[in-house]
Design an enzyme around this catalytic site. Structure first.
Site, short mmCIF file in Angstrom:
data_model
loop_
_atom_site.label_atom_id
_atom_site.label_comp_id
_atom_site.label_asym_id
_atom_site.label_seq_id
_atom_site.Cartn_x
_atom_site.Cartn_y
_atom_site.Cartn_z
NE ARG A 203 67.46 61.45 25.12
CZ ARG A 203 67.20 60.88 26.28
NH1 ARG A 203 65.96 60.53 26.57
NH2 ARG A 203 68.15 60.65 27.15
CE1 TYR B 203 66.70 56.03 25.94
CE2 TYR B 203 67.88 57.74 24.73
CZ TYR B 203 67.75 56.94 25.85
OH TYR B 203 68.64 57.04 26.87
NE ARG C 42 71.36 52.93 26.86
CZ ARG C 42 70.84 54.16 26.93
NH1 ARG C 42 69.64 54.34 27.46
NH2 ARG C 42 71.52 55.20 26.46
CG ASN D 170 61.26 56.81 31.09
OD1 ASN D 170 62.26 56.82 31.83
ND2 ASN D 170 61.34 56.56 29.80
CD GLU E 254 62.68 52.76 37.66
OE1 GLU E 254 62.59 52.87 38.91
OE2 GLU E 254 63.73 52.46 37.08
CG HIS F 65 63.90 52.64 32.40
ND1 HIS F 65 64.25 53.95 32.64
CD2 HIS F 65 63.79 52.05 33.60
CE1 HIS F 65 64.34 54.14 33.93
NE2 HIS F 65 64.06 53.00 34.55
N PRO G 280 63.29 63.89 32.22
CG PRO G 280 65.37 63.99 33.23
CD PRO G 280 63.95 63.59 33.48
CG ASN G 281 67.19 65.24 28.14
OD1 ASN G 281 67.24 66.41 27.77
ND2 ASN G 281 68.00 64.76 29.08
CB ALA H 98 69.10 61.38 33.27
#
Ligand code: DQA
Length: 147
Positions: free
Chosen positions: A18, A23, A108, A75, A99, A101, A10-11, A78
């Site tokens: 963004r 990012y 974070r 990825n 996975e 990121h 998502p996103n 969220a």
């Protein structure tokens, strides 16, 4: 030719606009192009899938093996921190899943430190910006070539 599925959660369709300080400025399409170039040099063929919907991602992981994919780079965005359903889909899949990121989730907010999905994956790469995807792809290819 190894078929590898790259899943953006998502996103991530908003990459490039963004929270660029976190990012980066590359768009999802630009990251995909970079991955295509790496794949071409390693006899791999990529298919990209972006979804903002947990069930859509679960569905895609669930059919990936039957569709002839040999591995997955994901990825989960969220959903990394919330989705038992995606973790179960990864666990159920016979394919190697890595996975990735863009940001270093461990430095974070605390809620990002834990990945529900990572224990079901072959491994996790976090914090190298777009390079995380490249490293994730190389990891999947490396796993496939070592079999
Ligand atoms: C992310 C990190 C997640 O915590 C976040 O929700 C994202 C992107 C990353 O690539 O750094 O959407 O997965």
């Amino acid at each position: 030719m190894k078929k590898i599925l790259v899943i953006h959660g998502p996103n991530l369709q908003l990459l490039g606009q963004r929270e660029t300080a976190i990012y980066g400025v590359l768009t999802m399409e630009e990251i995909n192009k970079t991955l295509e170039a790496v794949a071409a040099s390693r006899q791999a063929q990529l298919t990209f899938f972006q979804s903002n919907h947990e069930g859509g991602i679960v569905d895609r992981i669930g059919v990936a093996s039957a569709e002839g994919f040999a591995g997955i780079v994901i990825n989960p965005a969220a959903y990394t921190h919330t989705s038992v359903a995606i973790r179960d889909a990864v666990s159920a899949s016979p394919l190697p899943v890595v996975e990735v990121h863009l940001s270093n989730i461990h430095k974070r907010e605390e809620f990002r430190h834990h990945s529900i999905i990572a224990p079901a994956a072959c491994g996790q790469i976090s914090g190298f910006g777009a390079q995380s995807y490249v490293l994730g792809l190389m990891a999947v290819i490396g796993i496939l070539e070592s079999h």
